[in-house]
Design a protein around this motif. Structure first.
Motif, PDB file in Angstrom:
ATOM      1  N   LYS A   1      -2.852   2.000  -7.616  1.00 41.87           N
ATOM      2  CA  LYS A   1      -4.321   1.647  -6.915  1.00 41.87           C
ATOM      3  C   LYS A   1      -5.275   2.479  -7.676  1.00 41.87           C
ATOM      4  CE  LYS A   1      -3.059   5.844  -3.797  1.00 41.87           C
ATOM      5  NZ  LYS A   1      -2.649   6.108  -2.667  1.00 41.87           N
TER       6      LYS A   1
ATOM      7  N   ARG B   1      -3.254  -1.308  -4.061  1.00 44.41           N
ATOM      8  CA  ARG B   1      -4.629  -1.398  -3.366  1.00 44.41           C
ATOM      9  C   ARG B   1      -5.000  -2.902  -3.200  1.00 44.41           C
ATOM     10  NH1 ARG B   1      -9.611  -0.963  -6.373  1.00 44.41           N
ATOM     11  NH2 ARG B   1      -9.156  -0.221  -8.431  1.00 44.41           N
TER      12      ARG B   1
ATOM     13  N   MET C   1      -3.940  -8.085  -4.659  1.00 50.18           N
ATOM     14  CA  MET C   1      -3.813  -6.474  -4.847  1.00 50.18           C
ATOM     15  C   MET C   1      -3.469  -6.108  -6.122  1.00 50.18           C
ATOM     16  SD  MET C   1      -1.560  -5.451  -1.526  1.00 50.18           S
ATOM     17  CE  MET C   1      -2.214  -4.135  -1.308  1.00 50.18           C
TER      18      MET C   1
ATOM     19  N   GLU D   1       0.899  -1.149  -0.081  1.00 51.26           N
ATOM     20  CA  GLU D   1       0.131  -0.003   0.001  1.00 51.26           C
ATOM     21  C   GLU D   1       0.937   1.491  -0.064  1.00 51.26           C
ATOM     22  OE1 GLU D   1      -4.019  -1.688   2.126  1.00 51.26           O
ATOM     23  OE2 GLU D   1      -2.342  -0.890   3.410  1.00 51.26           O
TER      24      GLU D   1
END
Length: 193
Positions: free
Chosen positions: A177, A148, A173, A143
């Motif tokens: 993101k 994300r 993930m 992150e």
């Protein structure tokens, strides 16, 4: 590795990995990620089997990233090209795999450097995004790098059990993101990585 040593990251295509290098990287992978049935020999065979196979666009060719101390691999990562099937249609994405740092070298920022190297082909537009799996304990690391978590079910329609989970870690993930990512089941159309 000391703070005065320059960190050099090598980028390797599958054809650049000969048997001695495959063996030394496989030894690192087996130390960091021991798995039943995944021996140094089976990993060496996998590296060598990948030579001369890729036929797609050069900018999407699978590649590995390596940091050495002398001749010894101390950090490694790979990306591969994978066309997946989503409810929105097919997508060619990168898959992040084989991320590891020698346990004796942790705490020097090598993990971040080796992952950032693997993310560069996404940053330069060669792929729209990267999809990968990890553990809950490592999720904050990714992150921090701009990834994300996504909640899709991930399967492999080509497996003996096409409905089984294709990934084995609990956290899935994507990077970056802000990438557009479809809802619903994702078919890797090949084994998990």
């Amino acid at each position: 590795m000391t703070s005065e040593d320059p960190i050099r990251i090598e980028t390797l295509l599958a054809d650049d990995i000969d048997e001695p290098l495959a063996r030394s990287v496989s030894e690192l992978l087996c130390r960091v990620w021991p798995k039943p049935g995944r021996t140094v020999e089976t990993r060496v065979e996998q590296f060598l089997a990948e030579r001369g196979v890729y036929q797609g666009p050069p900018e999407q060719a699978p590649r590995s990233f390596l940091i050495r101390e002398g001749s010894k691999p101390i950090a490694f990562s790979s990306i591969l090209s994978r066309t997946i099937r989503t409810e929105a249609g097919r997508m060619t994405i990168a898959g992040l795999a084989k991320v590891c740092t020698d346990p004796e070298q942790r705490g020097h920022g090598l993990g971040e450097k080796i992952v950032r190297a693997a993310l560069a082909p996404i940053d330069d537009g060669s792929f729209p995004l990267v999809l990968f799996q990890t553990d809950v304990s490592v999720q904050p690391f990714y992150e921090k790098l701009g990834s994300r978590r996504v909640e899709n079910r991930i399967v492999n329609s080509l497996a003996d059990d096409p409905e089984a989970d294709a990934f084995w870690h609990p956290v899935i993930m994507i990077y970056p993101k802000e990438a557009q990512w479809p809802e619903g089941t994702i078919d890797l159309q090949g084994p998990g990585y």
